[in-house]
Design a protein around this motif. Structure first.
Motif, PDB file in Angstrom:
ATOM      1  N   HIS A 189       0.886  -1.325  -0.086  1.00 13.07           N
ATOM      2  CA  HIS A 189       0.022  -0.055   0.052  1.00 13.07           C
ATOM      3  C   HIS A 189       0.927   1.217   0.073  1.00 13.07           C
ATOM      4  N   LEU A 190       1.895   1.222   0.703  1.00 14.76           N
ATOM      5  CA  LEU A 190       2.904   2.421   0.802  1.00 14.76           C
ATOM      6  C   LEU A 190       3.475   2.556  -0.229  1.00 14.76           C
ATOM      7  N   GLY A 191       3.906   1.728  -0.986  1.00 18.59           N
ATOM      8  CA  GLY A 191       4.801   1.590  -2.225  1.00 18.59           C
ATOM      9  C   GLY A 191       3.804   2.246  -3.198  1.00 18.59           C
ATOM     10  N   TRP A 192       2.517   1.755  -3.436  1.00 16.50           N
ATOM     11  CA  TRP A 192       1.568   2.160  -4.387  1.00 16.50           C
ATOM     12  C   TRP A 192       1.310   3.717  -4.399  1.00 16.50           C
ATOM     13  N   HIS A 193       1.517   4.223  -3.021  1.00 17.49           N
ATOM     14  CA  HIS A 193       1.337   5.687  -3.034  1.00 17.49           C
ATOM     15  C   HIS A 193       2.724   6.406  -3.010  1.00 17.49           C
ATOM     16  N   ASP A 194       3.809   5.680  -3.700  1.00 14.51           N
ATOM     17  CA  ASP A 194       4.918   6.401  -3.663  1.00 14.51           C
ATOM     18  C   ASP A 194       5.477   6.897  -2.373  1.00 14.51           C
ATOM     19  N   ARG A 195       5.461   6.152  -1.200  1.00 17.60           N
ATOM     20  CA  ARG A 195       6.042   6.517   0.030  1.00 17.60           C
ATOM     21  C   ARG A 195       7.382   5.999  -0.004  1.00 17.60           C
ATOM     22  N   ARG A 196       8.507   6.659   0.524  1.00 17.95           N
ATOM     23  CA  ARG A 196       9.951   5.964   0.576  1.00 17.95           C
ATOM     24  C   ARG A 196       9.606   4.970   1.817  1.00 17.95           C
ATOM     25  N   VAL A 197       9.592   3.786   1.483  1.00 15.27           N
ATOM     26  CA  VAL A 197       9.565   2.614   2.488  1.00 15.27           C
ATOM     27  C   VAL A 197      10.551   1.504   2.348  1.00 15.27           C
ATOM     28  N   LEU A 198      10.792   1.254   3.593  1.00 11.52           N
ATOM     29  CA  LEU A 198      11.909  -0.196   3.810  1.00 11.52           C
ATOM     30  C   LEU A 198      11.187  -0.927   4.652  1.00 11.52           C
ATOM     31  N   VAL A 199      11.463  -2.114   3.919  1.00 15.45           N
ATOM     32  CA  VAL A 199      10.897  -3.292   4.891  1.00 15.45           C
ATOM     33  C   VAL A 199      12.292  -4.148   5.382  1.00 15.45           C
ATOM     34  N   ILE A 200      12.352  -4.236   6.539  1.00 14.22           N
ATOM     35  CA  ILE A 200      13.567  -5.115   6.969  1.00 14.22           C
ATOM     36  C   ILE A 200      13.050  -6.361   7.286  1.00 14.22           C
ATOM     37  N   ASP A 201      13.603  -7.477   7.004  1.00 14.01           N
ATOM     38  CA  ASP A 201      13.220  -8.741   7.445  1.00 14.01           C
ATOM     39  C   ASP A 201      14.281  -9.707   7.714  1.00 14.01           C
ATOM     40  N   ARG A 202      14.335 -10.386   8.681  1.00 20.03           N
ATOM     41  CA  ARG A 202      15.524 -11.459   8.879  1.00 20.03           C
ATOM     42  C   ARG A 202      15.171 -12.928   8.198  1.00 20.03           C
ATOM     43  N   ARG A 203      13.791 -13.077   7.719  1.00 21.18           N
ATOM     44  CA  ARG A 203      13.488 -14.106   7.104  1.00 21.18           C
ATOM     45  C   ARG A 203      13.328 -15.439   8.126  1.00 21.18           C
ATOM     46  N   SER A 204      12.360 -15.412   9.167  1.00 23.91           N
ATOM     47  CA  SER A 204      12.192 -16.400   9.771  1.00 23.91           C
ATOM     48  C   SER A 204      10.950 -16.660  10.205  1.00 23.91           C
ATOM     49  N   GLY A 205       9.967 -15.872   9.300  1.00 25.17           N
ATOM     50  CA  GLY A 205       8.482 -16.211   9.285  1.00 25.17           C
ATOM     51  C   GLY A 205       8.117 -17.401   8.934  1.00 25.17           C
ATOM     52  N   PRO A 206       7.048 -18.077   9.390  1.00 22.35           N
ATOM     53  CA  PRO A 206       6.413 -19.453   8.949  1.00 22.35           C
ATOM     54  C   PRO A 206       6.363 -19.434   7.593  1.00 22.35           C
ATOM     55  N   LEU A 207       6.000 -18.723   6.782  1.00 18.80           N
ATOM     56  CA  LEU A 207       5.567 -18.935   5.284  1.00 18.80           C
ATOM     57  C   LEU A 207       6.757 -19.204   4.504  1.00 18.80           C
ATOM     58  N   PHE A 208       7.978 -18.533   5.073  1.00 20.28           N
ATOM     59  CA  PHE A 208       9.170 -18.885   4.212  1.00 20.28           C
ATOM     60  C   PHE A 208       9.322 -20.609   4.191  1.00 20.28           C
ATOM     61  N   PHE A 209       8.898 -21.220   5.244  1.00 22.34           N
ATOM     62  CA  PHE A 209       9.176 -22.673   5.316  1.00 22.34           C
ATOM     63  C   PHE A 209       7.876 -23.406   5.139  1.00 22.34           C
ATOM     64  N   THR A 210       6.749 -22.832   4.991  1.00 21.78           N
ATOM     65  CA  THR A 210       5.399 -23.670   4.709  1.00 21.78           C
ATOM     66  C   THR A 210       5.175 -24.080   3.100  1.00 21.78           C
ATOM     67  N   LEU A 211       5.487 -25.507   3.030  1.00 21.36           N
ATOM     68  CA  LEU A 211       5.319 -26.235   1.692  1.00 21.36           C
ATOM     69  C   LEU A 211       3.947 -26.634   1.500  1.00 21.36           C
ATOM     70  N   THR A 212       3.203 -26.779   2.634  1.00 22.57           N
ATOM     71  CA  THR A 212       1.850 -27.502   2.436  1.00 22.57           C
ATOM     72  C   THR A 212       0.880 -26.403   1.803  1.00 22.57           C
ATOM     73  N   ASN A 213      -0.201 -26.773   1.487  1.00 24.26           N
ATOM     74  CA  ASN A 213      -1.323 -25.731   0.949  1.00 24.26           C
ATOM     75  C   ASN A 213      -1.882 -25.041   2.017  1.00 24.26           C
ATOM     76  N   LEU A 214      -2.019 -23.744   1.611  1.00 21.53           N
ATOM     77  CA  LEU A 214      -3.049 -22.926   2.491  1.00 21.53           C
ATOM     78  C   LEU A 214      -4.268 -22.815   1.821  1.00 21.53           C
ATOM     79  N   TRP A 215      -5.437 -23.285   2.623  1.00 18.33           N
ATOM     80  CA  TRP A 215      -6.557 -23.307   2.001  1.00 18.33           C
ATOM     81  C   TRP A 215      -7.410 -22.164   2.308  1.00 18.33           C
ATOM     82  N   ASN A 216      -7.186 -21.234   3.092  1.00 13.92           N
ATOM     83  CA  ASN A 216      -8.208 -20.447   3.688  1.00 13.92           C
ATOM     84  C   ASN A 216      -7.503 -18.757   3.244  1.00 13.92           C
ATOM     85  N   VAL A 217      -6.731 -18.624   2.254  1.00 13.66           N
ATOM     86  CA  VAL A 217      -6.145 -17.321   1.807  1.00 13.66           C
ATOM     87  C   VAL A 217      -7.185 -16.776   0.746  1.00 13.66           C
TER      88      VAL A 217
END
Ligand SMILES: Cc1cc2nc3c(=O)[nH]c(=O)nc-3n(C[C@H](O)[C@H](O)[C@H](O)COP(=O)(O)OP(=O)(O)OC[C@H]3O[C@@H](n4cnc5c(N)ncnc54)[C@H](O)[C@@H]3O)c2cc1C
Length: 315
Positions: free
Chosen positions: A25-53
């Motif tokens: 959303h912020l990028g779409w509005h041309d905001r100068r935005v930085l996302v900092i992430d150390r990549r330990s969130g669950p989705l990085f490792f979730t290989l099964t299907n998600l049925w409810n998104v």
């Protein structure tokens, strides 16, 4: 609102679905935005299907994570891999420090750092669960995954309180009628929970795990130290999940009465600290992708409006 030269309009700490949705959303509005992430969130490792998104049937976590990132980057969002270890300052000039000595400045902040989940231990080590979590039939969140156990024999593994494990098993009995509970740590069941388990014919086993027996990423059985082998088609872990509140606490963001999550001041994700918003699993509500995206989005809309109001007001 004064602000430091060269600073971002917003820094988002955490690049899971909450943080990346906010970035979009912020990028779409041309905001100068930085996302900092150390990549330990669950989705990085979730290989099964998600049925409810919503709008994304049968999506794998890892693919969803990649799509969100690509969309954010296409909108000009800067995304870097780093670990933020401290944050200070105030609205207009928050200062974030990375573990490798980096320093970033931002006018506003969004914390979307997620939760840390506790896994059952195998001979005192929680890491053996990583092989199966999010990859096959080892589940953690009834809100997301309970329907996965339909028609399957299920073992609920209690790695938190015994009553919580019993509550999970009783709740899951809506989806299947072949459920057992294994209490690996706390064994103090209340009389009420014991009676409810018995009424539902849910057997309780006690013991410490010595081995997870599986074929590739599919768990087949849990072996106990006394040699008992508990086979099942599905496994559900009952354990606490604690928000990664360290940065929120450094800023003085109010913590929820449970002590486990950062408390927003309203459903918009704003907090008691001016210029700081929270989103996703870090907030005290269920852990779910759509909720993370929704709270990330509302926070980003509010941040953008806030920045616009400040811009309109002038220096
Ligand atoms: C095994 C499993 C299966 C799941 N299945 C489903 C499902 O089927 N459906 C569903 O809707 N939900 C599911 N979920 C829940 C869903 O994954 C979460 O609700 C969602 O990922 C939360 O998004 P978030 O952005 O709030 O946090 P996260 O996705 O946890 O992202 C937070 C990010 O912040 C980073 N971070 C934290 N602290 C710092 C720091 N100091 N510096 C830099 N980076 C930091 C972390 O590394 C992480 O990458 C599942 C979860 C698990 C564990």
């Amino acid at each position: 609102m004064r602000f430091a030269m060269g600073s971002y309009e917003t820094i988002v700490v955490g690049g899971g679905p909450a943080g990346l949705t906010a970035g979009i959303h912020l990028g779409w509005h041309d905001r100068r935005v930085l996302v900092i992430d150390r990549r330990s969130g669950p989705l990085f490792f979730t290989l099964t299907n998600l049925w409810n998104v919503p709008g994304q049937p049968e999506v794998r976590g890892i693919d969803l994570q990649g799509r969100l990132r690509a969309q954010a980057e296409a909108l000009g969002v800067e995304i870097i891999r780093a670990n933020v270890i401290s944050v200070s300052g105030e609205e207009g000039d928050f200062v974030l420090a990375g573990e490798k000595g980096q320093e970033w400045h931002a006018r506003t902040l969004l914390l979307a750092t997620g939760v840390a989940r506790y896994h059952p231990t195998v001979d005192g080590d929680y890491r053996p669960c990583f092989k199966y979590a999010g990859k096959g039939n080892l589940f953690y969140c009834p809100d997301c995954e309970a329907p996965e156990i339909r028609g399957k024999s299920t073992l609920v593994i209690g790695a938190g309180t015994a009553n919580a494990a019993a509550g999970m098993a009783i709740g899951l009995s809506r989806y299947g009628d072949d459920i057992r509970v294994l209490l690996t740590g706390d064994r103090e069941l209340s009389d009420e929970r014991r009676a409810r388990l018995s009424a539902k014919e849910i057997a309780v086993v006690e013991g410490e795990i010595s081995e997870l027996v599986g074929d590739r990423q599919k768990l087949q059985a849990v072996k106990l130290k006394d040699g008992t082998l508990l086979e099942a088609e599905a496994f559900f872990v009952s354990s606490p999940a604690k928000g990664r509140t360290d940065l929120a606490e450094q800023l003085g963001v109010e913590i929820a009465s449970t002590g486990t999550h950062a408390q927003p001041r309203s459903q918009r994700g704003d907090t008691n600290v001016p210029g700081v918003w929270v989103a996703g699993d870090l907030r005290p509500m269920t852990q779910q992708v759509a909720v993370a995206m929704g709270t990330g989005n509302i926070a980003a809309v509010m941040i953008d409006q806030h920045l616009r109001r400040a811009d309109v007001a002038g220096p």
